[in-house]
Write an enzyme that holds these catalytic residues in place. Structure first.
Site, PDB file in Angstrom:
ATOM      1  N   HIS B  12      43.692  45.691  40.819  1.00 32.31           N
ATOM      2  CA  HIS B  12      43.744  44.871  39.532  1.00 32.31           C
ATOM      3  C   HIS B  12      42.886  45.586  38.470  1.00 32.31           C
ATOM      4  O   HIS B  12      42.026  45.104  37.618  1.00 32.31           O
ATOM      5  CB  HIS B  12      43.192  43.638  39.439  1.00 32.31           C
ATOM      6  CG  HIS B  12      41.706  43.355  39.976  1.00 32.31           C
ATOM      7  ND1 HIS B  12      41.816  42.066  40.845  1.00 32.31           N
ATOM      8  CD2 HIS B  12      40.827  43.848  39.883  1.00 32.31           C
ATOM      9  CE1 HIS B  12      40.279  42.047  41.358  1.00 32.31           C
ATOM     10  NE2 HIS B  12      39.768  42.913  40.943  1.00 32.31           N
ATOM     11  N   HIS B  59      35.329  38.743  36.606  1.00 30.48           N
ATOM     12  CA  HIS B  59      34.275  39.894  36.276  1.00 30.48           C
ATOM     13  C   HIS B  59      33.438  39.261  35.361  1.00 30.48           C
ATOM     14  O   HIS B  59      33.570  40.035  34.375  1.00 30.48           O
ATOM     15  CB  HIS B  59      35.059  41.113  36.260  1.00 30.48           C
ATOM     16  CG  HIS B  59      35.891  41.488  37.003  1.00 30.48           C
ATOM     17  ND1 HIS B  59      37.291  41.024  37.267  1.00 30.48           N
ATOM     18  CD2 HIS B  59      35.948  42.289  38.219  1.00 30.48           C
ATOM     19  CE1 HIS B  59      37.895  41.495  38.591  1.00 30.48           C
ATOM     20  NE2 HIS B  59      36.965  42.430  38.897  1.00 30.48           N
ATOM     21  N   HIS B 194      36.403  51.584  46.062  1.00 33.41           N
ATOM     22  CA  HIS B 194      35.768  52.087  45.011  1.00 33.41           C
ATOM     23  C   HIS B 194      34.299  51.486  44.898  1.00 33.41           C
ATOM     24  O   HIS B 194      34.223  50.557  45.606  1.00 33.41           O
ATOM     25  CB  HIS B 194      36.484  51.601  43.586  1.00 33.41           C
ATOM     26  CG  HIS B 194      36.749  50.364  43.384  1.00 33.41           C
ATOM     27  ND1 HIS B 194      37.211  49.517  44.063  1.00 33.41           N
ATOM     28  CD2 HIS B 194      36.193  49.658  42.246  1.00 33.41           C
ATOM     29  CE1 HIS B 194      37.276  48.098  43.513  1.00 33.41           C
ATOM     30  NE2 HIS B 194      36.783  48.154  42.487  1.00 33.41           N
ATOM     31  N   GLU B 241      36.423  43.738  47.441  1.00 32.22           N
ATOM     32  CA  GLU B 241      37.611  42.811  46.895  1.00 32.22           C
ATOM     33  C   GLU B 241      38.833  42.570  47.844  1.00 32.22           C
ATOM     34  O   GLU B 241      39.504  41.836  47.554  1.00 32.22           O
ATOM     35  CB  GLU B 241      37.847  43.627  45.566  1.00 32.22           C
ATOM     36  CG  GLU B 241      37.044  43.558  44.229  1.00 32.22           C
ATOM     37  CD  GLU B 241      37.435  44.049  43.270  1.00 32.22           C
ATOM     38  OE1 GLU B 241      37.018  43.777  41.965  1.00 32.22           O
ATOM     39  OE2 GLU B 241      38.306  44.957  43.329  1.00 32.22           O
TER      40      GLU B 241
HETATM   41 FE   LIG Z   1      37.720  43.672  40.511  1.00 34.86          FE
END
Ligand SMILES: [Fe+3]
Ligand SMILES: [Fe+3]
Lengths: 116, 285, 285, 116
Positions: B12, B59, B194, B241
């Protein structure tokens, strides 16, 4: 509590989140246009209003992104200041790794940093 | 009872949404990523469910650090697209399905999941980018009502992968007990590998990501057995995530049929992955 | 490891706090209630723990209906006393114990409890009245740091009594694994029977309340087996608050020693109860 | 969802909380002194600002406490309006049960309503 920090990784755990709480709240406030104006008019006073520690205010004023992380900043919150400055996450990636933004982008386009 | 007809795992990354919003579909940096999405989009276009459940994390846009729920569920009629600082994405607000939300809430709470209830919620890129991956041109409205299921992944301690998988299984039971016959699509979002901050910024682990893309289909228990520290080490501090894909997978049958997977590096600083599964029993010989 | 030295169950009716704040200790309407507290207060005065954990619910003062956590835990240094509309109670703010809070948080999340984390929280009468029941004259500070453990009891569906009891047991394990040797007191609050709204307003069920006061000592499993509907029917729609006593009880040993119980009707519209248990093994013959 | 309403009992379940959401938010706002002033200056306009349904506004203006419950009010929120009016929970108990406040208090002092 046990801290699970793998060596060169920031984990936003209890001690980190306590240290950075006021600074992160300050960053969060910058999502509002009015707050950004007030911040830009007097950054130091704005930091005081949120009760930042002196070293945190210094890091913010100097845009010392690495220091903000070390002083409890969450990257998702620190990024709100960077966005205000028109800087990208890839610029920040360069700062954290000692590269220019262009070099960091090139490293990502080449498949990312697979050896760290 | 409602029937889960498909499950979609997808990254996302905000820049994916930004690239779409700026029409960079054919830009050389982005074209390969979007080409990888195409088969999934085509398959999904013919299989719009009555409702979707979208598992995501916020976030620092819809909730602040003051109050961080481990698991949250939206029960609203409508979810506004958040202004993340410089105006909201030019995509439709999200229409909810409060009747199903309240059914899921009650069933999950009775099943021992300590949900936080959102009667109001602005949804950020973690929510709208997966919707765009599914439906690039929504026009005035997304294809169906969508229920947000929020997972804390940015504040330590995140729920364990095992707990996320168990939540998915409970979600599957909750959907099965819904009195109306409706079809449901489930989206699990985030990842893949990431890391945004620190000297390890830019970390990508394609070996782990490919293992994950395989195992999420055939051996989700293996992924559920990994610790927080495993995810952070193997997929980077934000790669954790990926635990949200396990909620999606848990809500599906033990055996699913792979429709399509895609993997691309990079979307900004992130390895972008997609996996689409058909939940209907495969035709047997 | 930390040691739970006592558990205190008590009602948290706002009028009890108001009566204390107005010095109505000897008022004929209130004197019997306060006389019932006296033996517990004396016993507790000699046994101040290093930290207390207070299980309570908010009444639309510290959190709004927009976001309702099933279970929340405070991790702050300090919790301000809420202004519930007409000025805050003239009692001290609450000093927290973030180190223990974060330990409990991690342990509970690892144990499959989906806690919501409060980094900031104003505490209302549900929190300060039990502190006053324990310590009528705190002076400048409550006797020790206190950690808030919040339970949703006002928005349906509340967690089941069984889930509250399980949370208490997990809390007991979490405390036992704390690396420092500290003593802990646990407060479970709310109840007893009462109903505020509708034609059944003023409902009191002393039979159920006395059963509860007995069973919370010797047979908490029996209370944990009751459904939401059982509590609402037997104890009134707000009497369901009693599920919070089960969190306290679950954190204690299977066998506890009763120090004192008290029961009084009414505190405003509510049956007020108190039960104090010593968690140290009784001397054996 | 299944609704567990025992006959004469209000349970703040999904449908109830949806119906009452804006009204309860309006009640919640009254914990701030400034909001109470604005409310008292023009109650109807204040209700409009929060998007109350017409029947909810009417119930608020008429202080029809029973109707507020029936239209989705949570007692903990409705009570914030009562507090502003200087009314007690025992006054409300009287209203809900068709008693005067004095009679309701007397019933409570006599051991509460054990037969309902
Ligand atoms: Fe995220
Ligand atoms: Fe209460």
């Amino acid at each position: 509590m046990t801290s699970p920090q793998p060596a060169p990784t920031y984990v936003f755990d209890g001690p980190t989140s306590r240290r950075g709480h006021r600074m992160n709240k300050m960053f969060m406030s910058l999502t509002r246009a009015q707050a950004r104006e007030e911040f830009l008019a007097d950054e130091s006073a704005y930091c005081d209003r949120f009760g930042l520690a002196e070293d945190q205010t210094t890091a913010v004023l100097r845009r010392d992104w690495q220091a903000m992380l070390d002083l409890g900043g969450s990257i998702f919150y620190v990024y709100k200041l960077a966005m205000m400055d028109g800087l990208s996450m890839q610029y920040l990636g360069g700062v954290f790794t000692g590269m220019t933004e262009a070099d960091f982008k090139a490293a990502m386009l080449a498949g990312g940093r697979t050896d760290v | 009872m409602s029937e889960v007809i498909w499950g979609l795992g997808t990254s996302h990354v905000p820049s994916i949404g930004a690239a779409m919003d700026r029409g960079l579909h054919d830009d050389p940096v982005w074209s390969k990523l979007f080409a990888g999405y195409q088969p999934a989009r085509e398959w999904l276009a013919d299989r719009t469910p009555d409702v979707a459940v979208l598992v995501y994390n916020d976030h620092a846009n819809g909730v602040d650090l003051d109050v961080v729920p481990t698991f949250g569920i939206g029960v609203a009629d409508r979810y506004a697209v958040a202004d993340e600082g410089f105006g909201r994405r030019a995509v439709p607000d999200v229409v909810g399905h409060p009747e199903l939300s309240f059914h899921l809430l009650q069933s999950l709470v009775d099943d021992g999941f300590d949900m936080t209830v959102f009667r109001e919620l602005d949804v950020d890129h973690g929510f709208t980018v997966p919707l765009s991956v599914w439906t690039p041109d929504p026009g005035d409205a997304w294809p169906c009502p969508v229920i947000p299921l929020m997972v804390n992944v940015i504040s330590y301690p995140q729920p364990t992968a095992a707990r996320c998988y168990a939540l998915g299984q409970a979600l599957g039971r909750a959907l099965a007990s819904y009195p109306e016959d409706i079809t449901v699509g489930i989206l699990g979002t985030g990842g893949m590998s990431h890391q945004l901050a620190g000297t390890r910024a830019g970390f990508i682990n394609p070996t782990f990501d490919h293992m994950f893309l395989d195992a999420i289909e055939v051996d989700p228990e293996k992924l559920a057995a990994l610790s927080r520290e495993d995810y952070i080490r193997e997929a980077g501090s934000e790669g954790i995530e990926l635990i949200m894909w396990l909620v999606m997978r848990g809500a599906m049958n033990a055996e699913v049929t792979k429709v399509h997977t895609a993997y691309h590096v990079p979307a900004s600083n992130t390895a972008a992955g997609l996996a689409l599964f058909d939940n209907r029993a495969p035709a047997r010989a």
